[in-house]
Write an enzyme that holds these catalytic residues in place. Structure first.
Site, PDB file in Angstrom:
ATOM      1  N   HIS A   1     -18.376 -42.519  74.190  1.00 28.20           N
ATOM      2  CA  HIS A   1     -19.426 -43.404  74.699  1.00 28.20           C
ATOM      3  C   HIS A   1     -19.560 -43.341  76.223  1.00 28.20           C
ATOM      4  O   HIS A   1     -20.492 -43.917  76.795  1.00 28.20           O
ATOM      5  CB  HIS A   1     -19.147 -44.853  74.252  1.00 28.20           C
ATOM      6  CG  HIS A   1     -20.397 -45.668  74.056  1.00 28.20           C
ATOM      7  ND1 HIS A   1     -21.625 -45.294  74.562  1.00 28.20           N
ATOM      8  CD2 HIS A   1     -20.612 -46.840  73.379  1.00 28.20           C
ATOM      9  CE1 HIS A   1     -22.536 -46.188  74.232  1.00 28.20           C
ATOM     10  NE2 HIS A   1     -21.951 -47.132  73.503  1.00 28.20           N
TER      11      HIS A   1
ATOM     12  N   ASP B   1     -24.809 -41.797  74.255  1.00 27.21           N
ATOM     13  CA  ASP B   1     -25.240 -43.151  73.866  1.00 27.21           C
ATOM     14  C   ASP B   1     -25.601 -43.163  72.373  1.00 27.21           C
ATOM     15  O   ASP B   1     -25.759 -42.114  71.741  1.00 27.21           O
ATOM     16  CB  ASP B   1     -26.394 -43.650  74.747  1.00 27.21           C
ATOM     17  CG  ASP B   1     -27.579 -42.706  74.726  1.00 27.21           C
ATOM     18  OD1 ASP B   1     -27.874 -42.159  73.654  1.00 27.21           O
ATOM     19  OD2 ASP B   1     -28.205 -42.505  75.791  1.00 27.21           O
TER      20      ASP B   1
END
Ligand code: CO6
Length: 494
Positions: free
Chosen positions: A464, A468
């Site tokens: 992350h 995204d």
């Protein structure tokens, strides 16, 4: 056969001595008056271009330095990659045994690889310093060998530095992701012909690689026709026999232990240690997770149609080659998922090759060999490569080349009956997918009728810090559509 092997060993040894003499001369040219005993480490640093035969030469030099008739304390050499300790997996000798140079002494296992330690001397083993399963330290004595008749103990100098090139060769021929069994003569034959033992399937007992296996391998490469061998050659097993269906797949053989009211503590070793290390590193990555379902009904029908045809070519066609190829097609559109992040999170490297790692359940535990350059392969070629990796995994012969270089991973937990999974990223990769079992479930068609559908769950995890959720979801949608409608992949195949 035994006489033949002995004959070959003698020839190899003569060759080694000749090469050693040649090398000594070159050393004298380079080093002038350097003492012979101090040569190995210096020599190895000075002449890295001879790396291909480093290990053998190193031993020959050590042998000449040892005093005839002395008891030599044979230390565990540096096996590279910063390894400081290893577990003694198996002894091939016992005290009192006679050994010759290059005979296998024992198999040791580090957290990265399995290595066969071979003798540097002709002599008799007088002491083993460890029992099987003990942890042995690099640079400390492993065995004592009485070279002739003397009784002095000589502290044998250890080779503590291995030049990069020698280490690479050592990796190809000696260090394996898994145990490779072959006599020194066979290893030598492979080395002389530039054959990686990890690519040869052994036909001897417990998968041991025999001389015939090397010759057959060579013949296949060169197109030569060999006289019939008395040994049966092991090929990639035919599809029907290769692996039972998921429900029937037996659990990997593991020693059964009965805990009768007493706790047992044991050290974590070998590949489990490597898994502990890489998964601890993975924990520092903030994972995002995304799950979806794919209707594979058309793929199930397509595979059924193609399977027999592909089988005629000696290739087993499962769903994985479609999953792997679809992944690669999607990675072309989402290069951020085929990337790596440096340690300081300052730079992203987008990888040109789609090297898809496949989590594989082997007798030694979970390994992740990679299908390299999937972007250049057809689905059939992916299947062939997966078959090869599976055969090597089953035979315990996956080598470092096959186990490294992954850029994205896939795990099929469904092949052993799992439905859902939460995969963990394999650093330095940035994403991984896990698929569950294909289930026949009721679904609605476009007109609202209930139909039978083949449904599979897929879960993705991504780093992350650089990926995204929207990107992961778009990737997953594309992947799902390719597999829901496999004909659509045709448009993108080159
Ligand atoms: N559903 C239904 N049927 C399946 C599936 C699924 N998901 N996967 C395989 N199969 C079928 C396959 O089509 C073959 O069918 P037939 O040709 O009709 O016999 C059969 O099962 C055997 O397939 P096989 O496993 O030999 O080949 P495949 O290419 O599908 O898989 C492999 C290759 C290397 C992935 C597999 O052999 C293997 O090792 N699987 C276990 C992987 C593993 O350990 N995963 C766990 C990793 S840890 O994921 C993890 C996130 C955590 C939980």
């Amino acid at each position: 056969m035994a006489a033949m092997t002995r004959g070959s060993s003698a020839v190899f040894r003569r060759l080694l001595i000749q090469q050693y003499r040649r090398r000594c001369l070159r050393v004298q040219e380079v080093r002038g008056h350097a003492a012979l005993r101090s040569l190995p480490a210096t020599l190895d640093r000075k002449l890295p271009t001879c790396g291909g035969s480093f290990r053998m030469f190193g031993r020959a030099l050590h042998m000449s330095a040892a005093r005839s008739g002395a008891v030599v304390q044979f230390k565990l050499s540096d096996i590279g990659e910063g390894i400081t300790e290893v577990t003694v997996k198996e002894w091939y000798v016992k005290e009192g045994d006679k050994v010759s140079q290059f005979d296998s002494i024992c198999e040791v296992q580090s957290d990265k690889a399995s290595v066969t330690i071979t003798s540097r001397y002709d002599g008799v083993i007088t002491k083993l310093y460890y029992r099987a399963d003990d942890v042995a330290l690099v640079g400390k004595p492993l065995v004592d060998i009485e070279t002739e008749s003397g009784s002095d103990v000589t502290q044998e100098e250890d080779v503590v530095e291995t030049p990069a090139m020698a280490r690479e060769e050592h990796t190809h021929q000696e260090i394996k992701g898994l145990k490779i069994q072959a006599t020194p003569a066979v290893r030598r034959l492979a080395m002389e012909n530039n054959i990686k033992l990890s690519e040869v399937v052994g036909s001897g007992r417990d998968g041991r690689i025999l001389k015939e296996d090397i010759l057959n391998f060579l013949a296949k490469q060169t197109g030569a026709i060999l006289p019939p061998s008395p040994f049966q050659e092991i090929r990639t097993p035919p599809p029907a026999l290769a692996v039972p269906s998921p429900a029937l797949r037996p659990p990997p053989a593991a020693p059964q232990r009965v805990f009768a009211g007493k706790d047992v503590t044991e050290p974590i070793k070998g590949f489990h240690k490597a898994m502990a290390k890489s998964m601890t590193a993975a924990l520092s990555i903030p994972h995002l997770g995304l799950c979806d379902q794919v209707d594979l009904s058309r793929l199930v029908a397509l595979r059924a149609e193609l399977k027999a045809d592909v089988q005629c070519r000696g290739v087993k066609l499962s769903y994985m080659p479609f999953f792997i190829k679809a992944t690669s097609l999607c990675l072309s559109h989402f290069p951020i998922l085929n990337a790596s992040l440096d340690e300081g999170c300052q730079n992203i490297t987008y990888k040109a090759s789609h090297n898809i790692g496949v989590a594989m359940d082997t007798g030694l535990g979970l390994l992740v060999p990679t299908v390299k350059n999937v972007q250049l392969l057809s689905i059939l070629e992916v299947a062939q490569e997966l078959n090869r990796l599976q055969a090597l995994g089953t035979a315990g012969q996956l080598g470092t080349a096959d186990l490294s270089g992954g850029t994205f991973s896939l795990s099929n937990i469904g092949s052993i009956g799992g439905t859902y999974a939460k995969p963990v990223i394999l650093p330095p990769e940035v994403a991984i997918g896990a698929v569950g079992k294909v289930q026949v479930l009721p679904r609605f068609d476009a007109s609202g009728h209930v139909i039978r559908a083949h449904v599979m769950n897929v879960s993705w995890s991504a780093d992350h810090r650089i990926v995204d959720g929207a990107t992961m979801c778009r990737f997953s949608n594309m992947w799902r559509e390719f597999l829901h409608n496999p004909a659509s992949m045709l448009l993108h195949l080159k």
